[in-house]
Design a protein around this motif. Structure first.
Motif, mmCIF file in Angstrom:
data_model
loop_
_atom_site.group_PDB
_atom_site.id
_atom_site.type_symbol
_atom_site.label_atom_id
_atom_site.label_comp_id
_atom_site.label_asym_id
_atom_site.label_seq_id
_atom_site.Cartn_x
_atom_site.Cartn_y
_atom_site.Cartn_z
ATOM 1 N N ALA A 76 -38.602 -46.918 96.837
ATOM 2 C CA ALA A 76 -39.806 -47.240 96.068
ATOM 3 C C ALA A 76 -40.871 -47.822 96.985
ATOM 4 O O ALA A 76 -42.059 -47.494 96.880
ATOM 5 C CB ALA A 76 -39.467 -48.216 94.951
ATOM 6 N N LEU A 77 -40.438 -48.684 97.889
ATOM 7 C CA LEU A 77 -41.393 -49.316 98.802
ATOM 8 C C LEU A 77 -42.034 -48.262 99.704
ATOM 9 O O LEU A 77 -43.242 -48.291 99.960
ATOM 10 C CB LEU A 77 -40.686 -50.396 99.634
ATOM 11 C CG LEU A 77 -41.584 -51.203 100.580
ATOM 12 C CD1 LEU A 77 -42.724 -51.868 99.811
ATOM 13 C CD2 LEU A 77 -40.784 -52.262 101.332
ATOM 14 N N ARG A 78 -41.203 -47.313 100.172
ATOM 15 C CA ARG A 78 -41.758 -46.226 101.002
ATOM 16 C C ARG A 78 -42.825 -45.444 100.231
ATOM 17 O O ARG A 78 -43.929 -45.248 100.722
ATOM 18 C CB ARG A 78 -40.630 -45.279 101.440
ATOM 19 C CG ARG A 78 -39.967 -45.680 102.758
ATOM 20 C CD ARG A 78 -39.177 -44.524 103.333
ATOM 21 N NE ARG A 78 -38.199 -43.956 102.393
ATOM 22 C CZ ARG A 78 -36.997 -44.482 102.149
ATOM 23 N NH1 ARG A 78 -36.626 -45.606 102.753
ATOM 24 N NH2 ARG A 78 -36.165 -43.917 101.284
ATOM 25 N N ASP A 79 -42.451 -45.047 99.025
ATOM 26 C CA ASP A 79 -43.408 -44.282 98.197
ATOM 27 C C ASP A 79 -44.680 -45.079 97.953
ATOM 28 O O ASP A 79 -45.791 -44.549 98.055
ATOM 29 C CB ASP A 79 -42.774 -43.922 96.844
ATOM 30 C CG ASP A 79 -41.836 -42.738 96.954
ATOM 31 O OD1 ASP A 79 -41.934 -42.006 97.957
ATOM 32 O OD2 ASP A 79 -41.008 -42.547 96.038
ATOM 33 N N ALA A 80 -44.489 -46.350 97.617
ATOM 34 C CA ALA A 80 -45.648 -47.181 97.287
ATOM 35 C C ALA A 80 -46.562 -47.318 98.503
ATOM 36 O O ALA A 80 -47.788 -47.220 98.395
ATOM 37 C CB ALA A 80 -45.195 -48.545 96.787
ATOM 38 N N SER A 81 -45.940 -47.535 99.690
ATOM 39 C CA SER A 81 -46.754 -47.682 100.897
ATOM 40 C C SER A 81 -47.507 -46.396 101.184
ATOM 41 O O SER A 81 -48.688 -46.426 101.553
ATOM 42 C CB SER A 81 -45.871 -48.038 102.088
ATOM 43 O OG SER A 81 -45.228 -49.264 101.826
ATOM 44 N N ASP A 82 -46.819 -45.267 101.000
ATOM 45 C CA ASP A 82 -47.491 -43.984 101.207
ATOM 46 C C ASP A 82 -48.673 -43.835 100.258
ATOM 47 O O ASP A 82 -49.738 -43.354 100.645
ATOM 48 C CB ASP A 82 -46.516 -42.813 100.984
ATOM 49 C CG ASP A 82 -45.496 -42.724 102.120
ATOM 50 O OD1 ASP A 82 -45.704 -43.428 103.139
ATOM 51 O OD2 ASP A 82 -44.511 -41.985 101.979
ATOM 52 N N SER A 83 -48.465 -44.247 99.014
ATOM 53 C CA SER A 83 -49.544 -44.074 98.046
ATOM 54 C C SER A 83 -50.722 -44.980 98.391
ATOM 55 O O SER A 83 -51.874 -44.598 98.215
ATOM 56 C CB SER A 83 -49.051 -44.325 96.615
ATOM 57 O OG SER A 83 -48.885 -45.695 96.372
ATOM 58 N N VAL A 84 -50.447 -46.169 98.906
ATOM 59 C CA VAL A 84 -51.537 -47.063 99.310
ATOM 60 C C VAL A 84 -52.293 -46.443 100.485
ATOM 61 O O VAL A 84 -53.523 -46.488 100.558
ATOM 62 C CB VAL A 84 -51.006 -48.462 99.677
ATOM 63 C CG1 VAL A 84 -52.113 -49.324 100.284
ATOM 64 C CG2 VAL A 84 -50.444 -49.143 98.440
ATOM 65 N N ALA A 85 -51.527 -45.832 101.399
ATOM 66 C CA ALA A 85 -52.172 -45.204 102.549
ATOM 67 C C ALA A 85 -53.097 -44.069 102.103
ATOM 68 O O ALA A 85 -54.189 -43.893 102.642
ATOM 69 C CB ALA A 85 -51.105 -44.672 103.504
ATOM 70 N N LEU A 86 -52.650 -43.318 101.116
ATOM 71 C CA LEU A 86 -53.464 -42.206 100.631
ATOM 72 C C LEU A 86 -54.663 -42.699 99.841
ATOM 73 O O LEU A 86 -55.743 -42.134 99.896
ATOM 74 C CB LEU A 86 -52.618 -41.305 99.723
ATOM 75 C CG LEU A 86 -51.637 -40.362 100.413
ATOM 76 C CD1 LEU A 86 -50.708 -39.746 99.395
ATOM 77 C CD2 LEU A 86 -52.403 -39.265 101.159
ATOM 78 N N ASP A 87 -54.458 -43.752 99.089
ATOM 79 C CA ASP A 87 -55.511 -44.204 98.192
ATOM 80 C C ASP A 87 -55.261 -45.660 97.853
ATOM 81 O O ASP A 87 -54.390 -45.982 97.066
ATOM 82 C CB ASP A 87 -55.477 -43.347 96.916
ATOM 83 C CG ASP A 87 -56.557 -43.780 95.946
ATOM 84 O OD1 ASP A 87 -57.430 -44.572 96.353
ATOM 85 O OD2 ASP A 87 -56.529 -43.328 94.798
ATOM 86 N N CYS A 88 -56.038 -46.526 98.497
ATOM 87 C CA CYS A 88 -55.806 -47.955 98.280
ATOM 88 C C CYS A 88 -56.632 -48.418 97.091
ATOM 89 O O CYS A 88 -57.842 -48.511 97.161
ATOM 90 C CB CYS A 88 -56.189 -48.732 99.536
ATOM 91 S SG CYS A 88 -56.010 -50.501 99.322
ATOM 92 N N ASN A 89 -55.970 -48.641 95.969
ATOM 93 C CA ASN A 89 -56.672 -49.209 94.816
ATOM 94 C C ASN A 89 -55.747 -50.210 94.138
ATOM 95 O O ASN A 89 -54.609 -50.415 94.571
ATOM 96 C CB ASN A 89 -57.116 -48.103 93.854
ATOM 97 C CG ASN A 89 -55.943 -47.365 93.255
ATOM 98 O OD1 ASN A 89 -54.989 -47.968 92.772
ATOM 99 N ND2 ASN A 89 -55.996 -46.047 93.306
ATOM 100 N N TRP A 90 -56.232 -50.817 93.076
ATOM 101 C CA TRP A 90 -55.440 -51.917 92.509
ATOM 102 C C TRP A 90 -54.115 -51.436 91.935
ATOM 103 O O TRP A 90 -53.145 -52.171 91.898
ATOM 104 C CB TRP A 90 -56.231 -52.710 91.490
ATOM 105 C CG TRP A 90 -56.679 -51.944 90.283
ATOM 106 C CD1 TRP A 90 -57.851 -51.281 90.135
ATOM 107 C CD2 TRP A 90 -55.960 -51.755 89.077
ATOM 108 N NE1 TRP A 90 -57.907 -50.687 88.917
ATOM 109 C CE2 TRP A 90 -56.778 -50.957 88.238
ATOM 110 C CE3 TRP A 90 -54.721 -52.179 88.611
ATOM 111 C CZ2 TRP A 90 -56.365 -50.575 86.971
ATOM 112 C CZ3 TRP A 90 -54.326 -51.803 87.339
ATOM 113 C CH2 TRP A 90 -55.135 -51.007 86.537
ATOM 114 N N ILE A 91 -54.052 -50.192 91.527
ATOM 115 C CA ILE A 91 -52.800 -49.722 90.938
ATOM 116 C C ILE A 91 -51.741 -49.495 92.011
ATOM 117 O O ILE A 91 -50.602 -49.940 91.904
ATOM 118 C CB ILE A 91 -53.047 -48.445 90.122
ATOM 119 C CG1 ILE A 91 -53.933 -48.788 88.934
ATOM 120 C CG2 ILE A 91 -51.730 -47.852 89.646
ATOM 121 C CD1 ILE A 91 -54.347 -47.606 88.136
ATOM 122 N N THR A 92 -52.166 -48.818 93.097
ATOM 123 C CA THR A 92 -51.179 -48.578 94.153
ATOM 124 C C THR A 92 -50.764 -49.910 94.790
ATOM 125 O O THR A 92 -49.601 -50.117 95.122
ATOM 126 C CB THR A 92 -51.749 -47.623 95.220
ATOM 127 O OG1 THR A 92 -53.013 -48.102 95.656
ATOM 128 C CG2 THR A 92 -51.919 -46.229 94.660
#
Lengths: 190, 1238
Positions: free
Chosen positions: B1127-1143
């Motif tokens: 989950a942490l890997r996925d979440a970090s990837d999503s932040v890298a792609l798009d840093c917003n309050w949800i990610t």
């Protein structure tokens, strides 16, 4: 009490102090009229109207003294009036029978009367079941219910209730016996 | 001697269950044993009787109901505490005439409520439940501080229940006795009660059973009136209460004593507002004097006579200190003639106010002298005689004028109230599927009063898309041609009409003679129609020439059903005598016939089992499946399918499933091969008369004898959709082969077309996530909807057809049209604003603000500016020439904003609402709104008024300029989220967490309509300029258009259906290539070309996907460490792609789950800062944040947050309540456990 006779009930209707009688009368006969009207393919709203009118007609006939029990049974009286009302409702255009010819002929008294009689018996049996239930042991009735009404095999009923198989048969015949006896009485008195 | 057989054995013998040898030997024995022969007769009699009893018991389960409960618990059902899902019953409060009241705890809202469980008796009568629901529906609309709010109702375990506020207090009489308030105190208390009654009267609800035990007074001395409109539920006949009932129902004399003369004399039609006024008079009399206006302790007859005839005592005789004005008021209420009482509770309340203020009361206004005396006393004028005489004249004139004005306004008021009452009644009749009653109620509203709500409700009395009104003759059979373009209808007079479905034009008329035609079927090839009539004839019609040929088939009476097999080479027909025949086509050779069951009419025919069998439903309750090869009926192929006559049978397209309709009010679904029931729906509101399968087989549409049409999805019951319009029995139901339409014919002579299941008129479901914004172009021609799915959908109005979807890389937050309607500004969660040319469908410019969510957006007056407010409380004025000015300092995060010419109004996360000058950003005022968060703000079009709606559910109207509160009214249950004015500023719509859109009259705060339909919270609203119609968007991902009568023809509807299919098939079209952007260097940097826009969109979508995957793991408490690491890997990837309050939030949760508490805490804070920490989205994040704080050692912060989240009064947040509850429980386990140990 469902075993109160229609004569007693009628007598009580005359006693203005006994308000319960009217209520009981209504409770007993209105569902029959309703069910009959529905069987005769009357629309729901009309069925309620008809039931209301018939009960009201009886009350006024009774109060006016135009209803005479000696000249015919209550059952017959109610049938005649209900049947007329249904035919009237039909003439008034409130829904002919669906798919002509498909349903019992409303105008034919014989057919209608057969339905009424069957209906009457059904209600009396219902009342019988309720009445007997009240007067036999819970386990006896339960054995009867499972074995006769639900058609659960006798051995399963015995196992479920923790009684002998023979007791199931005994319960069955006892309840049926009582019910038949009661039914005879009630058919006379309702 | 093997002896006599057992009774059991005899029974087996009688039932024919004994095998050969056993049977023979028993038979022999019976011949020789007279006793056993008698026993056998008895056994046979028993069997027959048992069969009869069994049949009755099955038809009337109530006869044996309770028998089983008796064995298990041997308890009295009524005595036991009931169980009601969602509530914990704590204790019994009291037992009343209608039922028992319990104190209970509502689990979902965590509040104490009172639950009234009605006795079966009270609702046992036919129709009682319906009436009950309607009354509760009406009562639940009442929102008044002095009325006990009804929240919910339902049925469980055979008992109806009502859920209402729990009020701890004393009954009115006990309160007055125990607290002995002063006379002024009593009048004040009483005035509040009158206000409550007036509030209900204005909404068309009469109490009918006011009495001290229905009024609770709380510790602060505030009254709470119970059971509005519920009194008549207990009365047996519709509305009458006669003597017998009063005594029978065991109603205490107390009730009787408060009744009005017209109530006790059984003139139900006369019971109206003024009957409640009378009862209020009795209450006031009793409060003031401690006794009744007449003797109520004697015999019934005596009490009846006293109420009807005996003039009331003079209160002043009982209490000499009593003011004569007050006495006048009491006596005016107690007039025997309703016409002489106060006309409305309002008038009574007014007079009480006059009395309390020492002013002249209206009850005496007929005397000029009285008025003068009163006025003089009030002003303490030391008047000379001369002056006084002048005054007499003057005041006489004033009084006269005022009298006339009063009379006029009273009339207007009465009309308005009758309008409101009828409107509310019609609304509830529609909701209860009683269109006939609804039409009656609407017809009672005078033509000049018929405004938008009237037209809206009128349109709702008929759900049909189109109606083909037939002749006066009953419509019988209907059938669609295989390509769905034509519809054949037969009338009772024998005429058959073939119409073009889309245009309604008659293609041809066929007539074979006077016999009524009941059966129709198109040949699967579509060029030929088969008809069967009452003369027993079967005709084949050539539709190209209109000529007919008789078909010979072995039936002999009225033909009621015909059916083709799918290949069109077999034709079956059935008649009213129960004959069935099958012939081959076109050779017309007999294949099969059954004429042995010459009894009951055929109710339905269907080819099943690969055309090897014919399923035949008879009115006699049987379904027989004949083997067409052998002509035989196998043992298991004759089954009884209903407990009453069968009305219709239908088969699905695969011929694998059958559906049957029976007069036992059941519709059953059968496996056609095995004849095993798959699903059923029972207890329909009326017996079904016709059934049809949708072409895809997922839905069964049922026509009822009362004219209703139901969509039923087997396997998903009880999700019934009710459609109303027909005024009489439905004869036949048919689906168009494309599945776009349902048609029905009725005895009312019409054929109606309906939307198929899943498609509702005026509901648009083109988004894949919740709708966040709505905007309508100023000309009313285009509706735009923005969603979290990153798209904006454009709809053409008034057709409501979607014509485009505009993709964005970010979730949409706000939308605004330019005044010329050509441009659309679309603002996102990340603070970017896209300026679209909606004619070209291209992006003209992109502007960036502070990176936080945009909460308010508008075009400037001359279309040369865009004004926006962001969650970080920036107010930006963006010139379309590229200049951007930020005009407000960061204070606290903004939740919502409204913009009008000179003003920007911002609702802050801390609950405050501040008003700023647009020019310089300076704060002009703050609204006194504490203790609640303002969720929606709207300006009236002229800017003269500002409306706010808050988490306390109250709508407030403020005057612009001096920002004073003009009025307020209770709006929604729970939080109201959105609101907006119509173009004239007279109407207001609001939406809330209760999923309702409500329409209000702004000037009086009167609720006009509560519109149900959305299944999620309302997120945005907009009026459609030029009309009183409006649109709403919701968490349920749908957009609804609320309008009286959309002008769509069937052709439009069908075009719509195919357009929808095409749009879904093609996915959303990408916007055409945009010209180079004109402004904003930052934006150019980020989105240089259309390709990069697309790339950003793709990136964004990938981020959303990863974020979802991560959140699904991180939210659960008990997963393996490896899962959390993923989950942490996925979440970090999503932040890298798009840093917003949800990610960020999701990564914070994943960090917490993997033990990185401090990092989690930092990240949570960052994301809250990005978005304002009061946003409802955060309900699920707060417990995680609290746990992270706890683990990171910030224990006080953890406790504070947990306490906060537990005490949020409104847990109906966006998102999954059970998830939030689970997270709260998890946090409690972590955080409070040590505290307890300590």
């Amino acid at each position: 009490m469902d075993t109160i006779t229609s004569l007693t009930l009628l007598a009580k209707l005359r006693d203005t102090q006994d308000d319960g009688a009217w209520r009981r009368f209504d409770q007993r006969y209105r569902p029959m009229i309703l069910a009959f009207a529905r069987k005769m393919c009357v629309r729901d709203a009309d069925a309620h109207d008809i039931a209301q009118e018939v009960i009201a007609a009886f009350i006024s006939a009774y109060r006016d003294g135009t209803y005479d029990h000696d000249k015919g049974s209550l059952r017959g009286w109610l049938f005649r009036v209900t049947h007329h009302r249904i035919i009237d409702a039909r003439r008034a255009g409130n829904g002919p029978p669906p798919r002509d010819g498909g349903w019992p002929n409303l105008e034919s008294r014989d057919t209608a009367e057969q339905i009424w009689e069957a209906q009457w018996r059904e209600f009396v049996i219902q009342a019988c079941i309720k009445e007997v239930r009240r007067h036999v042991e819970l386990h006896t009735f339960e054995a009867f219910r499972l074995y006769v009404l639900e058609e659960v095999p006798a051995e399963d009923v015995a196992a479920r209730l923790g009684i002998e198989r023979s007791a199931v048969y005994v319960a069955k015949s006892r309840v049926l016996h009582r019910m038949r006896k009661l039914l005879r009485t009630m058919e006379e008195i309702w | 001697m093997n002896g006599c057989p057992s009774t059991d054995l005899l029974e087996q013998y009688a039932l024919g269950r004994l095998t050969g040898r056993q049977a023979t030997s028993l038979g022999n024995h019976l011949e020789s044993c007279a006793a056993c022969a008698d026993r056998l007769r008895a056994v046979v009699g028993d069997i027959a009787f048992a069969d009869e009893v069994r049949a009755v018991a099955r038809r009337h389960p109530s006869a044996i109901a309770g028998a089983t409960a008796g064995v298990d618990a041997a308890c009295d059902l009524d005595a036991a505490c009931p169980t009601i899902p969602g509530y914990r019953i704590d204790r019994r409060i009291r037992r009343g005439g209608q039922g028992t009241v319990y104190e209970a705890y509502q689990e979902s809202t965590r509040r104490h409520v009172a639950v009234k469980v009605l006795d079966r008796e009270a609702t046992a009568r036919p129709g009682a439940r319906r009436r009950f629901e309607r009354e509760v529906e009406l009562a639940a609309r009442l929102r008044h501080p002095a009325i006990v709010t009804v929240h919910d109702s339902g049925m469980h375990g055979g008992h109806l229940h009502i859920v209402m506020d729990y009020i701890a207090g004393e009954h009115l009489d006990a309160y007055v006795r125990n607290h002995a308030p002063s006379a002024a105190g009593k009048v004040e208390l009483f005035t509040r009660i009158v206000d409550a009654v007036n509030h209900a009267h204005r909404r068309g609800i009469i109490h009918r059973d006011l009495k001290p035990s229905n009024i609770l007074v709380d510790a602060e001395g505030h009254p709470h009136v119970l059971d509005f409109g519920l009194a008549k539920l207990a009365s047996p006949a519709e509305e009458s209460i006669d003597r017998t009932d009063i005594s029978l129902e065991g109603q205490v004399l107390g009730t009787l004593a408060y009744m009005s003369p017209e109530h006790i004399t059984g003139r139900p039609a006369d019971i109206e507002v003024r009957s409640d006024i009378y009862t209020l008079g009795v209450l006031l009399f009793q409060m003031l004097t401690g006794t009744f206006p007449y003797d109520v302790k004697g015999s019934y007859t005596g009490v009846f006579r006293n109420i009807a005839e005996t003039p009331p005592l003079q209160p002043s005789k009982l209490d000499r200190a009593l003011d004569t004005d007050l006495e006048t008021i009491v006596l005016k209420c107690l007039e025997k003639d309703p016409a002489r009482r106060y006309a409305t509770a309002d008038a009574l309340a007014q007079d009480l106010r006059h009395y309390r203020a020492g002013e002249a009361i209206d009850a005496r206004r007929d005397s000029s002298w009285y008025v003068l005396r009163k006025t003089l006393r009030r002003h303490r004028v030391a008047a000379t005689v001369a002056f006084a005489s002048v005054l007499v004249l003057a005041i006489g004139l004033v009084a006269m004028t005022r009298l006339r004005a009063d009379a006029q306004s009273a009339q207007v008021n009465a009309e308005w109230q009758s309008y409101l009452g009828n409107l509310a009644a019609a609304d509830s009749a529609i909701k209860l599927h009683d269109p006939v009653d609804a039409r009656t109620r609407l017809a009672a509203i005078a033509p000049r009063q018929r405004d938008w709500p009237w037209h809206f409700l009128q349109a709702r009395t008929d759900d049909a898309l189109a109606v083909y009104a037939g002749s006066r003759s009953e419509a019988q059979a209907i059938t669609f041609s295989p390509d769905g373009t034509r519809l054949a209808t037969s009338l009772a007079d024998g005429a058959i009409t073939v119409r073009n479905v889309a245009t309604g034009e008659t293609v041809c008329k066929l007539n074979a003679g006077g016999d009524s035609c009941w059966a129709l079927a198109f040949h699967p090839r579509g060029d030929m129609l088969i008809s069967g009539d009452t003369g027993g004839h079967l005709y084949a019609w050539d539709l190209t020439t209109g000529s007919s040929q008789p078909v010979s088939i072995a039936t002999n009476s009225s033909i009621v059903r015909v059916a083709w097999n799918a290949a069109g080479d077999l034709l079956a027909a059935g008649d009213t005598s129960g004959n069935v025949a099958v012939i081959s086509w076109p050779s017309q050779k007999p294949v099969f016939s059954d004429d042995r069951r010459n009894a009951w009419p055929i109710a339905g025919l269907a080819f099943v089992r690969n055309d090897k069998a014919l399923a035949v439903a008879g009115v006699d309750r049987h379904l027989r499946t004949w083997n067409l090869d052998t002509g035989a009926l196998a043992d298991g192929d004759d089954v009884v399918i209903h407990d009453d006559n069968v009305a219709d049978l239908a088969v699905d397209r695969s011929c694998r499933r059958l559906v049957s309709a029976g007069l036992d009010r059941a519709v059953r679904l059968w496996d056609a091969d095995t004849l095993v029931p798959i699903d059923e729906i029972i207890d329909l509101p009326a017996p079904p008369s016709a059934v049809a399968f949708s072409p895809d087989g997922t839905c069964v549409t049922i026509g009822l004898y009362n004219g209703q049409l139901l969509h039923w999805r087997p396997g998903q019951s009880p999700s019934l959709v009710t459609l109303q319009g027909h005024s009489a029995e439905i004869r036949c139901v048919a689906y168009s082969p494309t599945g776009d339409l349902v048609a029905s014919s009725s005895v009312d002579g019409t054929v109606r077309f309906w939307p198929p299941p899943g498609t509702e008129r005026d509901v648009r479901r083109s988004h894949a996530d919740l709708i966040t914004a709505l905007a309508v172009s100023p000309d009313g021609g285009t509706l735009a909807t923005g969603s979290k799915d990153c798209t904006v959908a454009l709809y053409d109005m008034p057709t409501g057809r979607q014509y485009a979807a505009l993709d964005h890389p970010f979730r949409l937050a706000e939308l605004a049209f330019s005044r010329d309607g050509r441009r659309l500004a679309a603002a996102t969660d990340e603070g970017a604003i896209y300026l679209w040319d909606i004619v070209e469908r291209t992006v003209r410019s992109v502007f960036c603000t502070d990176g936080s969510r945009v909460v308010g957006l508008a075009f400037g007056r001359h279309d040369d500016q865009i004004i926006c407010a962001t969650a970080r409380s920036g107010v930006y004025v963006i010139g379309l020439d590229g200049t951007i000015t930020q005009s407000r300092e960061v204070l606290s995060p903004a939740v919502t904003a409204a913009i009008h010419d000179h003003w920007v109004v911002i609702g802050n996360a801390d609950g405050g609402v501040s008003i700023h000058h647009l020019a310089d950003g300076k704060t002009a005022a703050t609204l006194p709104l504490n203790d609640c968060i303002t969720m929606g703000i709207a300006f009236s079009p002229d800017g003269a008024r500002l409306a706010t709606t808050s988490s306390d559910g109250i709508i407030r109207i403020w005057r612009s300029g001096d920002w004073t509160l003009e009025r307020y009214f209770a709006g929604h249950v729970g939080t109201a989220t959105e609101l907006t004015f119509n173009s004239t500023g007279d109407r207001l719509i609001s939406g809330g967490h209760d999923n309702l859109v409500r329409l209000w009259d702004v000037h009086t705060g009167t609720p006009l309509l509560a519109l149900a339909g959305h299944t999620g919270m309302i997120t945005c609203l907009a009026f459609i300029p030029g009309t009183d119609d409006f649109a709403s968007g919701s968490l349920d991902m749908s957009v609804r258009l609320w309008r009286p009568s959309p002008e769509t023809s069937l052709a439009d509807w069908l075009a719509d259906c195919s357009a929808r299919r095409a749009l879904a098939a093609a996915r959303r079209p990408a916007p055409e290539t945009a010209p180079p952007f004109e402004v904003d260097a930052d934006a150019l940097e980020r989105v240089r070309t259309q390709e990069s826009l697309d790339r950003a969109t793709a990136q964004r979508r990938q981020a959303v996907k990863l974020e979802n995957r991560a959140w699904n793991k991180a939210k659960s408490p008990d997963l393996q460490p490896s899962e959390y690491a993923a989950a942490l890997r996925d979440a970090s990837d999503s932040v890298a792609l798009d840093c917003n309050w949800i990610t960020l939030k999701t990564r914070a949760a994943a960090l917490y789950r993997t033990g990185h508490y401090a990092e989690a805490l930092t990240e949570f804070r960052e994301c809250f800062a990005m978005h304002g920490d009061c946003q409802p989205h955060y309900a699920s994040d707060l417990p995680l944040y609290a746990m992270a704080a706890w683990q990171a050692g910030e224990r006080d912060e953890a406790r504070r947050i947990l306490d906060l989240v537990k005490h949020l009064d409104d847990l109906n947040w966006q998102g999954d309540e059970s998830l939030i509850a689970g997270l709260i429980a998890e946090a409690e386990g972590l955080i409070e456990a040590p505290a307890v140990a300590r």
